[in-house]
Write an enzyme that holds these catalytic residues in place. Structure first.
Site, short mmCIF file in Angstrom:
data_model
loop_
_atom_site.label_atom_id
_atom_site.label_comp_id
_atom_site.label_asym_id
_atom_site.label_seq_id
_atom_site.Cartn_x
_atom_site.Cartn_y
_atom_site.Cartn_z
N ASN A 1 0.86 -1.18 0.00
CA ASN A 1 0.00 0.00 0.00
C ASN A 1 0.90 1.23 0.00
O ASN A 1 1.49 1.57 1.02
CB ASN A 1 -0.88 -0.05 1.26
CG ASN A 1 -1.71 1.20 1.44
OD1 ASN A 1 -1.81 2.03 0.53
ND2 ASN A 1 -2.31 1.35 2.61
N TRP A 2 1.02 1.86 -1.16
CA TRP A 2 1.95 2.99 -1.29
C TRP A 2 1.41 4.26 -0.65
O TRP A 2 2.12 5.24 -0.52
CB TRP A 2 2.28 3.23 -2.77
CG TRP A 2 3.03 2.10 -3.43
CD1 TRP A 2 3.41 0.91 -2.85
CD2 TRP A 2 3.51 2.06 -4.78
NE1 TRP A 2 4.08 0.14 -3.76
CE2 TRP A 2 4.16 0.81 -4.95
CE3 TRP A 2 3.45 2.94 -5.87
CZ2 TRP A 2 4.74 0.44 -6.17
CZ3 TRP A 2 4.03 2.56 -7.07
CH2 TRP A 2 4.67 1.33 -7.22
N LYS A 3 0.14 4.25 -0.29
CA LYS A 3 -0.51 5.43 0.33
C LYS A 3 -0.26 6.67 -0.55
O LYS A 3 -0.18 6.54 -1.76
CB LYS A 3 -0.02 5.62 1.77
CG LYS A 3 -0.18 4.33 2.59
CD LYS A 3 -0.02 4.53 4.06
CE LYS A 3 -0.18 3.19 4.76
NZ LYS A 3 -0.17 3.29 6.21
N HIS B 1 -9.56 1.14 4.65
CA HIS B 1 -8.27 1.31 5.35
C HIS B 1 -8.47 2.23 6.56
O HIS B 1 -9.27 3.15 6.53
CB HIS B 1 -7.23 1.90 4.40
CG HIS B 1 -5.87 1.88 5.00
ND1 HIS B 1 -5.43 2.87 5.85
CD2 HIS B 1 -4.87 0.96 4.94
CE1 HIS B 1 -4.21 2.56 6.27
NE2 HIS B 1 -3.85 1.41 5.73
N GLU C 1 -6.84 4.62 7.66
CA GLU C 1 -6.68 6.07 7.41
C GLU C 1 -7.94 6.65 6.78
O GLU C 1 -8.28 7.81 6.99
CB GLU C 1 -5.43 6.31 6.56
CG GLU C 1 -4.18 6.12 7.40
CD GLU C 1 -3.03 5.43 6.70
OE1 GLU C 1 -2.95 5.44 5.47
OE2 GLU C 1 -2.18 4.84 7.43
N GLU D 1 -5.50 -4.95 10.50
CA GLU D 1 -4.47 -3.94 10.74
C GLU D 1 -4.78 -3.18 12.03
O GLU D 1 -5.57 -2.23 12.02
CB GLU D 1 -4.44 -2.94 9.57
CG GLU D 1 -4.14 -3.58 8.23
CD GLU D 1 -3.58 -2.56 7.25
OE1 GLU D 1 -2.42 -2.73 6.85
OE2 GLU D 1 -4.28 -1.59 6.92
N GLY E 1 2.27 2.30 10.74
CA GLY E 1 3.21 3.40 10.57
C GLY E 1 3.89 3.83 11.86
O GLY E 1 4.51 4.88 11.93
N SER F 1 3.26 -2.03 10.42
CA SER F 1 4.71 -2.11 10.63
C SER F 1 5.28 -3.49 10.28
O SER F 1 6.23 -3.95 10.92
CB SER F 1 5.08 -1.69 12.05
OG SER F 1 4.69 -0.34 12.27
N GLY G 1 2.78 -1.13 4.31
CA GLY G 1 2.83 0.30 3.99
C GLY G 1 4.27 0.73 3.74
O GLY G 1 4.82 0.54 2.66
N GLY G 2 4.89 1.29 4.77
CA GLY G 2 6.23 1.88 4.65
C GLY G 2 7.24 1.00 3.92
O GLY G 2 7.96 1.47 3.03
P1 PGA Z 1 2.70 0.31 7.64
O1 PGA Z 1 1.24 0.50 6.98
O2 PGA Z 1 3.24 -0.99 7.10
O3 PGA Z 1 3.49 1.50 7.21
O4 PGA Z 1 2.50 0.24 9.12
C1 PGA Z 1 0.40 -0.60 6.76
C2 PGA Z 1 -0.92 -0.14 6.18
O5 PGA Z 1 -1.42 0.91 6.60
O6 PGA Z 1 -1.49 -0.79 5.29
#
Ligand code: PGA
Length: 253
Positions: A9-11, A95, A97, A167, A173, A213, A234-235
């Site tokens: 997930n590149w956000k 998600h 967010e 999640e 994050g 994470s 994500g990251g």
């Molecule tokens: P993260 O994000 O790996 O940076 O914690 C995961 C996500 O929100 O899908």
């Protein structure tokens, strides 16, 4: 046997050149990996250029959101058909967010999941508790409620298109990963709920990813859990070497 599924997930990250370079780098690194399903989810505006960069690879393309209406006066939104037109197969829905920053409700998420499946997309449906909810002992209650409301009205045939991503919001994050045991406990609870909703056969076939994470150093222990079928990253999905290493680790599991 559930095939592992790792999605990036590149956000709201990358630009046109870096998005293409990231996709091309992954296509190169992961050429020989077919034991794992892999998808990347770039921002909407780079879907087509990333699709082109992935065209000779088995990496699938995902979007980060979709709207449930087919077309019309919905400024800023993107439809299922538009995504399909850009070679998208998967779509992240619900998600954390979008739930907690943008304010999406379970009802909206449910409409998006239904529309995505009806139109032929494969939803990655995200659920997860806030830190305060975990500390109050409400994790199972919150996650069960999100799963039930998100999948409301979906029949057995349709639900098979879904991947669930657990999640925990406090792990996203933050560098604070859920322990493998914490992840397994919630994944098993979700699978039990799916068994009650859809029967054992379907519950055993649905994939449940962990997200929050996830990184190369914790991939093996997370993937070793019996009900962890993949990762939503994500990251660590923004670096070719990290994401490729995670996919390769999952392939060995
Ligand atoms: P993260 O994000 O790996 O940076 O914690 C995961 C996500 O929100 O899908």
């Amino acid at each position: 046997m559930r095939k592992p599924f790792i999605a990036g997930n590149w956000k709201m990250n990358t630009q046109s050149a870096t998005a293409v370079a990231l996709a091309a780098g992954l296509a190169r690194e992961l050429q020989a990996v077919d034991q794992v399903d892999v998808a990347v989810c770039p921002p909407f505006v780079y879907l087509q250029s990333v699709a082109a960069a992935l065209s000779a690879s088995s990496i699938a393309l995902g979007a980060q959101d979709v709207y449930f209406e087919p077309n019309g006066a919905f400024t800023g939104e993107v439809s299922v058909e538009m995504l399909k037109d850009c070679c998208v197969n998967y779509v992240i829905i619900g998600h954390s967010e979008r739930r907690h920053v943008i304010g999406e409700t379970d009802e909206l998420i449910n409409k998006k999941i239904a529309a995505a499946i009806a139109g032929g997309l494969l939803p990655i449906f995200c659920v997860g508790e806030l830190l305060a909810e975990r500390e109050a002992g409400k994790t199972n209650q919150v996650v069960m409620n999100q799963v039930k409301k998100g999948l409301a009205g979906l029949c057995k045939e349709r639900v098979q298109a879904v991947t669930i991503a657990y999640e925990p919001v406090w792990a996203i994050g933050t560098g604070k990963t859920a322990t493998p045991a914490q992840a397994q406990e919630v994944h098993a609870m979700i699978r039990q709920l799916l068994t009650e909703m859809y029967g054992k056969q379907i519950a055993q076939s649905l994939r449940i990813q962990y997200g929050g994470s996830a990184k190369p150093s914790n991939t093996a222990e997370l993937m070793a859990q019996p009900d962890v079928d993949g990762l939503l990253v994500g990251g660590a999905s923004l670096k070719v070497e990290d994401f490729a290493a995670m996919v390769k680790t999952a392939a060995k599991n």
